[in-house]
Design a protein around this motif. Structure first.
Motif, PDB file in Angstrom:
ATOM      1  N   ARG A 131      53.035  29.136  39.042  1.00  0.00           N
ATOM      2  CA  ARG A 131      54.455  28.802  39.182  1.00  0.00           C
ATOM      3  C   ARG A 131      55.288  30.055  39.437  1.00  0.00           C
ATOM      4  O   ARG A 131      54.819  31.172  39.292  1.00  0.00           O
ATOM      5  CB  ARG A 131      54.967  28.105  37.925  1.00  0.00           C
ATOM      6  N   LEU A 132      56.554  29.824  39.759  1.00  0.00           N
ATOM      7  CA  LEU A 132      57.461  30.930  40.065  1.00  0.00           C
ATOM      8  C   LEU A 132      57.605  31.918  38.919  1.00  0.00           C
ATOM      9  O   LEU A 132      57.706  33.119  39.140  1.00  0.00           O
ATOM     10  CB  LEU A 132      58.845  30.377  40.442  1.00  0.00           C
ATOM     11  N   ASN A 133      57.626  31.423  37.695  1.00  0.00           N
ATOM     12  CA  ASN A 133      57.850  32.329  36.561  1.00  0.00           C
ATOM     13  C   ASN A 133      56.571  32.673  35.806  1.00  0.00           C
ATOM     14  O   ASN A 133      56.612  33.200  34.709  1.00  0.00           O
ATOM     15  CB  ASN A 133      58.888  31.736  35.611  1.00  0.00           C
ATOM     16  N   THR A 134      55.406  32.407  36.405  1.00  0.00           N
ATOM     17  CA  THR A 134      54.132  32.700  35.735  1.00  0.00           C
ATOM     18  C   THR A 134      53.863  34.204  35.681  1.00  0.00           C
ATOM     19  O   THR A 134      53.472  34.731  34.648  1.00  0.00           O
ATOM     20  CB  THR A 134      52.953  32.002  36.458  1.00  0.00           C
ATOM     21  N   HIS A 135      54.074  34.905  36.791  1.00  0.00           N
ATOM     22  CA  HIS A 135      53.769  36.336  36.869  1.00  0.00           C
ATOM     23  C   HIS A 135      55.043  37.125  37.138  1.00  0.00           C
ATOM     24  O   HIS A 135      55.843  36.747  37.989  1.00  0.00           O
ATOM     25  CB  HIS A 135      52.741  36.612  37.969  1.00  0.00           C
ATOM     26  N   SER A 136      55.204  38.236  36.418  1.00  0.00           N
ATOM     27  CA  SER A 136      56.437  39.010  36.573  1.00  0.00           C
ATOM     28  C   SER A 136      56.234  40.359  37.253  1.00  0.00           C
ATOM     29  O   SER A 136      57.177  41.117  37.413  1.00  0.00           O
ATOM     30  CB  SER A 136      57.107  39.211  35.203  1.00  0.00           C
ATOM     31  N   THR A 137      54.985  40.666  37.659  1.00  0.00           N
ATOM     32  CA  THR A 137      54.761  41.917  38.388  1.00  0.00           C
ATOM     33  C   THR A 137      53.966  41.629  39.663  1.00  0.00           C
ATOM     34  O   THR A 137      53.238  40.637  39.747  1.00  0.00           O
ATOM     35  CB  THR A 137      53.969  42.955  37.554  1.00  0.00           C
ATOM     36  N   LYS A 138      54.111  42.513  40.615  1.00  0.00           N
ATOM     37  CA  LYS A 138      53.396  42.385  41.887  1.00  0.00           C
ATOM     38  C   LYS A 138      51.883  42.413  41.665  1.00  0.00           C
ATOM     39  O   LYS A 138      51.143  41.625  42.260  1.00  0.00           O
ATOM     40  CB  LYS A 138      53.826  43.518  42.817  1.00  0.00           C
TER      41      LYS A 138
ATOM     42  N   GLU B 260      50.145  41.483  39.026  1.00  0.00           N
ATOM     43  CA  GLU B 260      49.695  40.213  38.456  1.00  0.00           C
ATOM     44  C   GLU B 260      49.578  39.147  39.544  1.00  0.00           C
ATOM     45  O   GLU B 260      48.608  38.390  39.572  1.00  0.00           O
ATOM     46  CB  GLU B 260      50.677  39.717  37.377  1.00  0.00           C
ATOM     47  N   ILE B 261      50.568  39.089  40.430  1.00  0.00           N
ATOM     48  CA  ILE B 261      50.561  38.093  41.507  1.00  0.00           C
ATOM     49  C   ILE B 261      49.383  38.334  42.439  1.00  0.00           C
ATOM     50  O   ILE B 261      48.649  37.403  42.777  1.00  0.00           O
ATOM     51  CB  ILE B 261      51.891  38.110  42.264  1.00  0.00           C
ATOM     52  N   LEU B 262      49.197  39.565  42.861  1.00  0.00           N
ATOM     53  CA  LEU B 262      48.115  39.875  43.800  1.00  0.00           C
ATOM     54  C   LEU B 262      46.745  39.566  43.190  1.00  0.00           C
ATOM     55  O   LEU B 262      45.855  39.087  43.874  1.00  0.00           O
ATOM     56  CB  LEU B 262      48.201  41.327  44.266  1.00  0.00           C
ATOM     57  N   SER B 263      46.582  39.803  41.882  1.00  0.00           N
ATOM     58  CA  SER B 263      45.325  39.497  41.210  1.00  0.00           C
ATOM     59  C   SER B 263      45.083  37.999  41.105  1.00  0.00           C
ATOM     60  O   SER B 263      43.943  37.536  41.060  1.00  0.00           O
ATOM     61  CB  SER B 263      45.313  40.092  39.797  1.00  0.00           C
ATOM     62  N   ALA B 264      46.168  37.222  41.052  1.00  0.00           N
ATOM     63  CA  ALA B 264      46.059  35.767  40.855  1.00  0.00           C
ATOM     64  C   ALA B 264      45.939  34.976  42.160  1.00  0.00           C
ATOM     65  O   ALA B 264      45.752  33.767  42.118  1.00  0.00           O
ATOM     66  CB  ALA B 264      47.271  35.273  40.069  1.00  0.00           C
ATOM     67  N   LEU B 265      46.020  35.637  43.302  1.00  0.00           N
ATOM     68  CA  LEU B 265      45.959  34.915  44.578  1.00  0.00           C
ATOM     69  C   LEU B 265      44.621  34.183  44.685  1.00  0.00           C
ATOM     70  O   LEU B 265      43.586  34.693  44.264  1.00  0.00           O
ATOM     71  CB  LEU B 265      46.108  35.873  45.757  1.00  0.00           C
TER      72      LEU B 265
ATOM     73  N   GLU C 115      55.599  43.483  50.317  1.00  0.00           N
ATOM     74  CA  GLU C 115      56.932  43.874  50.792  1.00  0.00           C
ATOM     75  C   GLU C 115      58.064  43.382  49.885  1.00  0.00           C
ATOM     76  O   GLU C 115      59.209  43.750  50.072  1.00  0.00           O
ATOM     77  CB  GLU C 115      57.170  43.299  52.197  1.00  0.00           C
ATOM     78  N   LEU C 116      57.750  42.529  48.926  1.00  0.00           N
ATOM     79  CA  LEU C 116      58.780  41.926  48.085  1.00  0.00           C
ATOM     80  C   LEU C 116      59.046  42.767  46.851  1.00  0.00           C
ATOM     81  O   LEU C 116      58.199  43.543  46.415  1.00  0.00           O
ATOM     82  CB  LEU C 116      58.358  40.508  47.682  1.00  0.00           C
ATOM     83  N   ASP C 117      60.218  42.587  46.275  1.00  0.00           N
ATOM     84  CA  ASP C 117      60.628  43.298  45.068  1.00  0.00           C
ATOM     85  C   ASP C 117      60.471  42.330  43.892  1.00  0.00           C
ATOM     86  O   ASP C 117      61.389  41.596  43.548  1.00  0.00           O
ATOM     87  CB  ASP C 117      62.079  43.762  45.226  1.00  0.00           C
ATOM     88  N   ILE C 118      59.280  42.312  43.294  1.00  0.00           N
ATOM     89  CA  ILE C 118      58.922  41.319  42.286  1.00  0.00           C
ATOM     90  C   ILE C 118      59.436  41.720  40.905  1.00  0.00           C
ATOM     91  O   ILE C 118      59.345  42.870  40.504  1.00  0.00           O
ATOM     92  CB  ILE C 118      57.378  41.153  42.213  1.00  0.00           C
ATOM     93  N   GLY C 119      59.947  40.742  40.170  1.00  0.00           N
ATOM     94  CA  GLY C 119      60.374  40.960  38.795  1.00  0.00           C
ATOM     95  C   GLY C 119      61.171  39.775  38.292  1.00  0.00           C
ATOM     96  O   GLY C 119      61.655  38.964  39.090  1.00  0.00           O
ATOM     97  N   PRO C 120      61.342  39.657  36.969  1.00  0.00           N
ATOM     98  CA  PRO C 120      62.050  38.506  36.402  1.00  0.00           C
ATOM     99  C   PRO C 120      63.484  38.353  36.921  1.00  0.00           C
ATOM    100  O   PRO C 120      63.963  37.240  37.085  1.00  0.00           O
ATOM    101  CB  PRO C 120      62.046  38.776  34.902  1.00  0.00           C
TER     102      PRO C 120
END
Length: 199
Positions: A183-190, A192-197, A159-164
């Motif tokens: 960290r907060l600035n590790t991933h800049s796309t949704k 990437e974040i979902l894959s890293a969970l 639901e979030l709008d992910i980006g730098p």
């Protein structure tokens, strides 16, 4: 699980410039705690430190959580969400996502601000940026329920709008110790974040 130590870990390693936080740019700071039990350590001091730093802390309690501890942790009682079982986490999704995506300042307002049009435009622009740290209980007591907590986290992040220059997300998993997932600035796309969970 040592929730107090995990909150302290988040303050030291996430809500700082070195942790990727944009706190010095006045970007709203959020912490979403998902816990499955009572903390084994003190939560009051780190919860107060988060409040003093204007971090808007949400508390999602499942099963055997201590309501008094959740009240100490959350910045406002309206940001406490309780469910009896992990499979019921989707029931609080909408209740959580609305304030998470709309709040821009701490909920305690001392004085009504007087805005002119230029300031209002800046406020609207800044509202699109958020730093959100998810603090997830990974203690042995979670057992087979961890995938349900992960799925809940995944649905909230969707639901979030992910980006730098938009929302940034970090994840900490804790038990007796805290473990940095990213960290907060590790991933800049949704994606990437979902894959890293954490699995």
């Amino acid at each position: 699980a040592n929730t107090g130590s995990a909150l302290d870990f988040a303050i030291k390693y996430y809500f700082s410039s070195s942790g990727g936080s944009r706190i010095n740019e006045n970007v709203p700071q959020f912490l979403v705690l998902v816990t499955g039990g009572r903390s084994s350590d003190d939560v009051e001091a780190p919860a107060d430190a988060l409040k003093r730093a204007a971090v808007m802390t949400f508390a999602v309690g499942v099963k055997h959580t201590d309501p008094a501890q959740l009240e100490e942790i959350a910045i406002d009682p309206s940001l406490i969400f309780n469910v009896k079982e992990f499979h019921s986490l989707p029931d609080v999704h909408n209740q959580l996502i609305i304030p998470l995506t709309t709040l821009t300042v701490p909920t305690v307002i001392i004085e009504e601000p007087v805005l002119n049009i230029e300031e209002e435009v800046v406020t609207i622009t800044e509202a699109r940026k958020r730093d959100i740290v998810f603090l997830i209980d990974g203690s042995p007591g979670m057992g087979r329920s961890f995938p349900l907590a992960r799925e809940f986290l995944k649905n909230v992040i969707q639901e979030l709008d992910i980006g730098p220059d938009k929302d940034q997300v970090a994840v900490v998993q804790y038990s007796s110790d805290s473990r940095l997932e990213f960290r907060l600035n590790t991933h800049s796309t949704k994606d990437e974040i979902l894959s890293a969970l954490p699995k």
